[in-house]
Design a protein around this motif. Structure first.
Motif, PDB file in Angstrom:
ATOM      1  N   UNK A 334       0.846  -1.191   0.000  1.00  0.00           N
ATOM      2  CA  UNK A 334       0.000   0.000   0.000  1.00  0.00           C
ATOM      3  C   UNK A 334       0.881   1.241   0.000  1.00  0.00           C
ATOM      4  N   UNK A 335       0.331   2.426  -0.334  1.00  0.00           N
ATOM      5  CA  UNK A 335       1.143   3.650  -0.307  1.00  0.00           C
ATOM      6  C   UNK A 335       1.796   3.899   1.044  1.00  0.00           C
ATOM      7  N   UNK A 336       1.084   3.611   2.140  1.00  0.00           N
ATOM      8  CA  UNK A 336       1.677   3.815   3.466  1.00  0.00           C
ATOM      9  C   UNK A 336       2.859   2.891   3.685  1.00  0.00           C
ATOM     10  N   UNK A 337       2.736   1.648   3.239  1.00  0.00           N
ATOM     11  CA  UNK A 337       3.824   0.689   3.415  1.00  0.00           C
ATOM     12  C   UNK A 337       5.023   1.020   2.529  1.00  0.00           C
ATOM     13  N   UNK A 338       4.763   1.585   1.352  1.00  0.00           N
ATOM     14  CA  UNK A 338       5.873   1.988   0.477  1.00  0.00           C
ATOM     15  C   UNK A 338       6.674   3.110   1.141  1.00  0.00           C
ATOM     16  N   UNK A 339       5.975   4.083   1.714  1.00  0.00           N
ATOM     17  CA  UNK A 339       6.675   5.184   2.393  1.00  0.00           C
ATOM     18  C   UNK A 339       7.383   4.694   3.653  1.00  0.00           C
ATOM     19  N   UNK A 340       6.797   3.703   4.349  1.00  0.00           N
ATOM     20  CA  UNK A 340       7.397   3.187   5.575  1.00  0.00           C
ATOM     21  C   UNK A 340       8.702   2.455   5.323  1.00  0.00           C
ATOM     22  N   UNK A 341       9.006   2.127   4.074  1.00  0.00           N
ATOM     23  CA  UNK A 341      10.296   1.491   3.771  1.00  0.00           C
ATOM     24  C   UNK A 341      11.473   2.394   4.098  1.00  0.00           C
ATOM     25  N   UNK A 342      11.208   3.676   4.292  1.00  0.00           N
ATOM     26  CA  UNK A 342      12.283   4.603   4.612  1.00  0.00           C
ATOM     27  C   UNK A 342      12.939   4.259   5.948  1.00  0.00           C
TER      28      UNK A 342
END
Length: 783
Positions: A334-342
């Motif tokens: 999900x978009x949130x999980x993609x950003x959380x990869x940081x």
């Protein structure tokens, strides 16, 4: 002399911390005379103190800066960027010299003459005068303002006093338990109550001594933003809000480095250069907003920039290249999980690592530091629009709400902020299984990794897996796992104390505390437990969510409840399906009918529930009007809070009156009331028959206007025109035509002295007689 020197150095350091932000603000508005006066007074104070302590270098630096600022105050010189930079450089040199004096090391051997020369006007343009726009009455206002009395105390002394107060509270609690178990005189109880009140006041006062305004942390940020922007060739305006928020002084020091790292990232890789911003249709100057606010027992710090945002596609590429995820998993993120990869180690969107920062480089360390103190961090980003980073940290590390659990005879505490819910395996709805040496718990169609606390800590336990209690814990990124414990003891406000470094090094404990009976217990570190159990939490959360999407698992059923406090002050919840409305009545509307209480609302009398929970308020009574479609009751409450959506599955109540079960809402156990139990105990069952029907002549306005309301209030339904089969007919005169099907007739005569022509002849203004006749007819209908 040593004490005076320590006071001088402490005062200088405090003024230096506050001065960086004042200078940057003054640079934005050179006409701000109040800030100019504050900066001038700092150098004047340092110069005077240096003469007393014989610090010639400090005296020369402060004297030169004071002269330059005096020219600005006298309108002989304009405040420009070169002057501000020179003054900032002198402030840095004064700070370096003060640190060397405090540490007892050699002073910096840099040449101060270069710094002093930079204070001189560079061009003739600096001689241009400008007219100040503010009046100079600030000094007089400050002189007239009452001075705040304060003294300096060593931090170690405050810690010792706080520890003593905490021990005193625990001793008070133990004494209270012993007094309850034995019979004592009333005078002893009164003295103990007074002692308890004094101890509570002392504890609150000592807790406040640990609190500091976050202004001290924020004051250095404008200088940091200015220096970074100048070094990177960018223009950034900083907006700070919430400096008045108070936070534990230890928390301020702990979050200082993570916050600095986030701001450096925002300036280095978030805010674009001016040319790039103009090309993107943005203002040339970037905006960095830093704000703090209190939410419950947490402090929220937001760092928001209007820069280029985070390239989540590049994050995914880096994560795949690093082996953190594979291409198949990446497609389902999900978009949130993609950003959380940081937050994954080694993941960054920067093309190269700079000397200043790198988005993603070190963000895993930032998250680890915030989690270590029971906080959380989240990131939201929109490419091209900017990034928002939110830090959630506890208000204080000294007193926290926690759940106490035990393994064998050893007790532990779990921070309540990390607890999602509590479930019992013995209910039968929880399935616990072992697969390949790993333990899984199926909680409402969702499989969660399950760790046994006894196994993690190497403790002996005589409780089987099927008889344990499960505590579902949530970590920063939203990942869930279950922790199996032997027994649950309840929620308490615990005083947390430092623990030995060797214990902290295990990663399993965050501190130590004492229960009311004085027994020491360890506070568990939730993230450390997950790591010790070998859980790859981020990957586990992703795979669990993806398997649920591919499977046929049903979503958890939700229900709407109204949160409120009862008359006993305890938070409870009422299903909204039973709540018709909220009302407020005076205490005169409450009546007692033997052991039952009734309440008058408008023209209705309702049974009143909830009044047994505590004393009624002195003024108005708030109540919920509950309706089950057949009958209605009132439920007395203290205060209505809010409507929430919660999971329909409850922890069953063991025979508790009026309670259906318990839920963990906002980290607090909340009793959910059972409407069917309330109606079974309090409702008055309505009669099965239809209401009696009364015929009134339509042509008589007096009967329609004055008699009809009385008849309807007595429970009658007024018949329609030409409706057959009525129970009662009310006529105005003896000769008036009446319905043939009327079972009872009441005739209203005009003359009170006239002899009645029958038992149902009533004088038209005999109110009591008419009501009595209506009741008799209604009673015959009920039979």
């Amino acid at each position: 002399m040593d004490d005076l020197l320590a006071d001088f150095l402490a005062e200088t350091r405090e003024m230096l911390e506050a001065l960086g932000g004042e200078l940057v603000s003054w640079e934005d508005d050179p006409s701000d005379r109040a800030r100019l006066d504050a900066i001038f007074r700092f150098f004047h104070t340092v110069k005077g103190n240096c003469g007393f302590f014989e610090f010639p270098r400090l005296e020369a630096l402060s004297h030169a800066a004071e002269d330059a600022l005096a020219d600005v105050r006298a309108d002989r010189r304009r405040a420009d960027s070169a002057l501000i930079s020179a003054v900032l450089a002198i402030i840095d040199r004064i700070g370096d010299i003060a640190d060397a004096i405090e540490a007892g090391t050699d002073l910096p051997d840099d040449d101060d003459r270069t710094l002093i020369a930079a204070l001189e006007p560079q061009t003739d343009a600096s001689e241009d005068l400008f007219q100040p726009q503010l009046a100079t009455g600030d000094d007089e206002q400050q002189k007239s303002a009452p001075a705040l009395r304060s003294i300096r105390l060593p931090v170690e002394l405050l810690d010792r006093v706080m520890s003593g107060v905490s021990d005193m509270v625990l001793a008070r609690n133990e004494l209270s338990r012993r007094l309850r178990e034995s019979s004592v005189e009333a005078a002893v109880e009164e003295s103990f109550d007074r002692l308890s009140s004094i101890i509570a006041e002392v504890r609150d006062a000592m807790t406040r001594t640990r609190m500091q305004r976050i202004e001290g942390l924020f004051s250095a940020l404008p200088r940091l933003v200015r220096d970074l922007s100048a070094e990177l060739g960018k223009q950034t305006m900083v907006d700070i809000d919430g400096s008045e928020v108070e936070l534990d002084r230890e928390m301020i020091e702990i979050i200082r480095n993570p916050l600095t790292h986030i701001i450096r990232n925002a300036i280095d890789h978030g805010i674009e250069p001016p040319a790039e911003r103009i090309a993107a249709g943005k203002r040339e100057i970037g905006l960095l907003s830093i704000s703090a606010r209190q939410s419950g027992n947490q402090i929220l710090i937001d760092v928001v920039d209007d820069g280029r945002g985070i390239d989540d596609a590049r994050l995914v590429e880096k994560a795949i290249a690093s082996g953190i995820i594979d291409a198949t998993e990446a497609k389902r993120l999900s978009p949130r999980e993609r950003t959380a990869l940081i937050f994954e180690p080694g993941v960054s969107t920067a093309p190269s690592v700079t000397a200043i920062s790198g988005r993603g480089v070190g963000m895993d360390v930032v998250r680890a530091n915030i989690e270590r103190i029971g906080g959380a961090i989240s990131v939201e980003s929109t490419p091209g629009d900017g990034t928002s980073v939110t830090l959630r940290v506890p208000l204080t590390l000294t007193i926290i709400p926690a759940l106490t659990v035990s393994i064998g005879d050893q007790r532990f505490a779990i921070p309540r902020t990390s607890i999602e819910e509590i479930v019992h395996v013995v209910e039968g709805s929880i399935e616990v299984s072992r697969l390949g040496g790993a333990m899984l718990a199926k909680v409402r169609e969702r499989r969660l990794p399950c760790l046994v606390l006894a196994d993690l800590l190497g403790l002996e336990s005589d409780v089987s897996d099927e008889d344990r209690n499960l505590v579902v814990l949530r970590l920063t990124g939203g990942e869930l796992f279950a922790l199996a414990v032997d027994r649950l003891h309840g929620h308490e406000e615990l005083v947390v104390k430092p623990v030995a470094p060797a214990i902290i090094a295990t990663g399993l404990y965050a501190g130590t505390t004492l229960t009311d009976d004085g027994n020491p217990i360890l506070l568990l570190e939730v993230t450390g437990l997950a790591r010790a159990g070998g859980l790859q939490l981020d990957a586990l959360e992703r795979s669990t969510r993806q398997s649920e999407e591919l499977g046929t698992a049903k979503a958890a059923r939700m229900t709407s409840v109204l949160l409120f406090t009862g008359l006993d002050g305890i938070r409870k919840a009422m299903p909204m399906a039973a709540v018709e409305r909220l009302d407020e009545v005076g205490l005169s509307a409450v009546e007692s009918d033997g052991e039952r209480k009734l309440v008058v609302i408008g023209d209705r009398i309702l049974p009143l529930a909830g009044s047994e929970c505590g004393p009624l308020p002195e003024e108005a009574l708030r109540l919920l009007r509950l309706n089950d479609g057949r009958s209605e009751i009132g439920y007395a409450i203290g205060e209505a809070m809010e409507i929430r959506q919660v999971a329909a599955e409850l922890l069953p109540a063991d025979g508790a009156a009026d309670t259906e079960g318990f839920l963990l809402i906002d980290g607090e156990p909340t009793a959910v009331l059972a409407p069917y139990k309330l109606f079974a105990r309090h409702a008055i069952e309505p009669a099965n028959q239809a209401p009696p029907v009364c015929h009134l002549p339509c042509s008589d306005p007096w009967i329609q206007n004055f008699v009809r309301p009385m008849v309807e209030a007595a429970g009658y339904r007024i018949a329609e025109a030409d409706e057959p089969d009525v129970d009662l007919a009310i006529m105005s005169e003896a000769g008036t035509e009446q319905p043939n099907s009327a079972r009872q007739v009441i005739r209203l005569r005009s003359n009170p002295e006239e002899d009645p022509d029958g038992p149902d002849s009533i004088y038209r203004y005999d109110h009591a007689g008419l009501l009595s006749a209506l009741r008799r007819t209604s009673g015959r209908k009920a039979l």
